[in-house]
Design an enzyme around this catalytic site. Structure first.
Site, PDB file in Angstrom:
ATOM      1  N   HIS A  97     -26.358   4.531  27.356  1.00 53.59           N
ATOM      2  CA  HIS A  97     -24.911   4.539  27.141  1.00 53.59           C
ATOM      3  C   HIS A  97     -24.366   3.290  26.468  1.00 53.59           C
ATOM      4  O   HIS A  97     -23.219   3.284  26.033  1.00 53.59           O
ATOM      5  CB  HIS A  97     -24.184   4.730  28.472  1.00 53.59           C
ATOM      6  CG  HIS A  97     -24.092   3.465  29.278  1.00 53.59           C
ATOM      7  ND1 HIS A  97     -25.149   3.002  30.016  1.00 53.59           N
ATOM      8  CD2 HIS A  97     -23.088   2.558  29.429  1.00 53.59           C
ATOM      9  CE1 HIS A  97     -24.801   1.877  30.607  1.00 53.59           C
ATOM     10  NE2 HIS A  97     -23.557   1.580  30.269  1.00 53.59           N
TER      11      HIS A  97
HETATM   12  C1  UD1 Z   1     -18.430   0.378  30.631  1.00 51.33           C
HETATM   13  C2  UD1 Z   1     -18.782  -1.106  30.575  1.00 51.33           C
HETATM   14  C3  UD1 Z   1     -20.295  -1.273  30.663  1.00 51.33           C
HETATM   15  C4  UD1 Z   1     -20.880  -0.537  31.860  1.00 51.33           C
HETATM   16  C5  UD1 Z   1     -20.426   0.916  31.818  1.00 51.33           C
HETATM   17  C6  UD1 Z   1     -20.943   1.676  33.017  1.00 51.33           C
HETATM   18  C7  UD1 Z   1     -17.193  -2.416  29.220  1.00 51.33           C
HETATM   19  C8  UD1 Z   1     -17.031  -3.177  27.988  1.00 51.33           C
HETATM   20  N1  UD1 Z   1     -18.328  -1.716  29.331  1.00 51.33           N
HETATM   21  O1  UD1 Z   1     -18.962   0.974  29.465  1.00 51.33           O
HETATM   22  O2  UD1 Z   1     -20.602  -2.632  30.806  1.00 51.33           O
HETATM   23  O3  UD1 Z   1     -22.295  -0.567  31.796  1.00 51.33           O
HETATM   24  O4  UD1 Z   1     -18.991   0.965  31.785  1.00 51.33           O
HETATM   25  O5  UD1 Z   1     -20.669   3.015  32.930  1.00 51.33           O
HETATM   26  O6  UD1 Z   1     -16.332  -2.439  30.060  1.00 51.33           O
HETATM   27  N2  UD1 Z   1     -15.609   7.822  28.773  1.00 51.33           N
HETATM   28  C9  UD1 Z   1     -15.194   9.056  29.214  1.00 51.33           C
HETATM   29  N3  UD1 Z   1     -14.881   9.205  30.533  1.00 51.33           N
HETATM   30  C10 UD1 Z   1     -14.981   8.177  31.424  1.00 51.33           C
HETATM   31  C11 UD1 Z   1     -15.390   6.914  30.956  1.00 51.33           C
HETATM   32  C12 UD1 Z   1     -15.702   6.752  29.647  1.00 51.33           C
HETATM   33  O7  UD1 Z   1     -15.115  10.015  28.473  1.00 51.33           O
HETATM   34  O8  UD1 Z   1     -14.706   8.392  32.608  1.00 51.33           O
HETATM   35  C13 UD1 Z   1     -16.010   7.668  27.353  1.00 51.33           C
HETATM   36  C14 UD1 Z   1     -14.886   7.562  26.395  1.00 51.33           C
HETATM   37  O9  UD1 Z   1     -15.307   8.213  25.235  1.00 51.33           O
HETATM   38  C15 UD1 Z   1     -14.792   6.086  26.115  1.00 51.33           C
HETATM   39  C16 UD1 Z   1     -16.245   5.661  26.194  1.00 51.33           C
HETATM   40  O10 UD1 Z   1     -16.783   6.507  27.211  1.00 51.33           O
HETATM   41  O11 UD1 Z   1     -14.226   5.826  24.897  1.00 51.33           O
HETATM   42  C17 UD1 Z   1     -16.432   4.232  26.557  1.00 51.33           C
HETATM   43  O12 UD1 Z   1     -15.878   3.964  27.826  1.00 51.33           O
HETATM   44  P1  UD1 Z   1     -15.579   2.468  28.287  1.00 51.33           P
HETATM   45  O13 UD1 Z   1     -14.972   2.508  29.626  1.00 51.33           O
HETATM   46  O14 UD1 Z   1     -14.879   1.748  27.220  1.00 51.33           O
HETATM   47  O15 UD1 Z   1     -16.992   1.797  28.374  1.00 51.33           O
HETATM   48  P2  UD1 Z   1     -18.383   2.328  28.871  1.00 51.33           P
HETATM   49  O16 UD1 Z   1     -19.171   2.702  27.685  1.00 51.33           O
HETATM   50  O17 UD1 Z   1     -18.293   3.328  29.972  1.00 51.33           O
END
Ligand code: UD1
Length: 356
Positions: free
Chosen positions: A206
């Site tokens: 991820h």
């Molecule tokens: C975040 C953390 C990462 C951690 C990870 C664990 C940061 C910079 N990164 O990454 O260190 O390892 O969480 O999971 O904070 N999305 C959904 N639904 C959700 C959550 C995320 O659809 O419930 C998708 C969305 O497309 C979003 C993308 O995931 O744009 C990224 O989500 P984001 O919360 O920015 O970071 P993670 O990749 O989850």
């Protein structure tokens, strides 16, 4: 005394579980406010973890959701500032290295509220990772640094932060061992596991550095799909979204994709597996704690202790995966680098002594 925990992403909910339990058990004069930023909002990434680990429902949820780093972090700071102004806790506790960690620490410190950082002192020395910047910034603005390992203590000392750091052990050990013991005592395992291949490797993918570039993402997924072993891939929403954008199928060849699991089911799936392939920090460590071979799809790791005796190895590019996952399981004993399961209790005691 009032402690406010700021969380937003799945690994933080897992770390919050033993902390909220320790606060409850240690002292009934401690008040605990939980603020969820809303960074992770899918039920499988948030509610299922709270329910599975019996974490109290957050007192506030900012509902920030997905956005660019600046917009997401900025919106969190503005929302947190309002809540903290109104609540005035004695200390704000932030967890790990996500945008919610940075936002929580900044919001508190700017209005004169003390900050403690749990899982402090980790470094990948890769400043391209958003998490690395979040960790460094959070460590330097926090008043109390709760470090999980000697290695982390060393990094904090190198940055002149020894005076504020304390080695408490790793709260992930607390929760992982508790859940493992419940599973081994016979609590229900994974509901659909009979549909899994009899022998499988458990995979997750991820991280931004692996999923944002469609060419690299395709190469990682193809390397997993071409393995000569069956793979159960627990698909993070980021992976699903990025693969869809790039027009790449996740489930193909050796890979069977499943939805994110509640924590105890994830631990059961690791225990039933023949090894782990991941780019997650937490899962590298869980594999080590549970005695499973791990191959990490990254060029570096913050959890360097897992590399001991090759319990964990780094696959710096997809072409290395096949050979690495088929290496023999080490016979060497694993040193308990991550503590013995009392990190949450030690952390809460320190918060009580330092900020009362
Ligand atoms: C975040 C953390 C990462 C951690 C990870 C664990 C940061 C910079 N990164 O990454 O260190 O390892 O969480 O999971 O904070 N999305 C959904 N639904 C959700 C959550 C995320 O659809 O419930 C998708 C969305 O497309 C979003 C993308 O995931 O744009 C990224 O989500 P984001 O919360 O920015 O970071 P993670 O990749 O989850």
């Amino acid at each position: 005394m009032r402690i406010a925990s700021i969380v937003g992403a799945r690994p933080q909910f897992i770390k919050l579980a033993p902390i909220s339990q320790a606060i409850k058990e240690l002292d009934n004069h401690l008040e605990h406010t939980i603020v969820h930023t809303g960074q992770h909002y899918d039920p499988s990434m948030s509610q299922a973890i709270f329910d599975g680990l019996q974490i109290p429902t957050p007192d506030f949820n900012l509902g920030v959701g997905s956005a660019s780093h600046g917009a997401q972090t900025g919106e969190m700071i503005a929302g947190l500032e309002k809540i903290l102004q109104q609540q005035r806790p004695d200390v704000v506790l932030v967890y790990g290295d996500t945008n919610s960690t940075l936002a929580g620490a900044l919001a508190a410190v700017k209005i004169g509220i003390k900050v403690a950082h749990l899982e402090s002192g980790l470094r990948s020395f890769n400043r391209q990772m958003p998490e690395e910047i979040n960790r460094i910034a959070a460590d330097h603005i926090s008043d109390l640094l709760l470090a999980p390992t000697e290695t982390a203590m060393g990094h904090l000392a190198d940055e002149g932060l020894s005076g504020r750091s304390v080695l408490v052990g790793d709260v992930m050990t607390d929760v992982c061992f508790q859940v493992r013991d419940n599973i081994l005592d016979g609590s229900p395992r994974v509901p659909n596991s009979s549909e899994y291949p009899a022998k499988y490797l458990l995979a997750t993918l991820h991280r931004a550095e692996n999923t944002d570039d469609p060419v690299l993402l395709r190469r990682w997924l193809q390397a997993l799909q071409n393995l000569d072993r069956d793979v159960v891939l627990v698909a993070h929403p980021r992976l699903v979204a990025k693969a869809a954008d790039a027009g790449i199928e996740i489930q193909c060849g050796a890979v069977r994709a499943i939805e994110p699991l509640p924590y105890h089911q994830l631990v059961a799936t690791v225990l039933d597996s023949d090894g782990v392939i991941t780019d997650s920090g937490g899962l590298q460590k869980e594999a080590f704690l549970l005695g499973k071979l791990c191959t990490t799809m990254r060029r570096e790791t913050e959890w360097v202790e897992t590399l001991d005796n090759s319990w964990n190895v780094l696959a710096s590019q997809p072409s290395e995966l096949q050979n690495l996952v088929n290496r023999p399981v080490p016979t060497a004993h694993r040193v308990p680098y991550y503590g013995s399961g009392d990190a949450a209790e030690k952390s809460v005691q320190l918060l009580r002594e330092t900020f009362k």
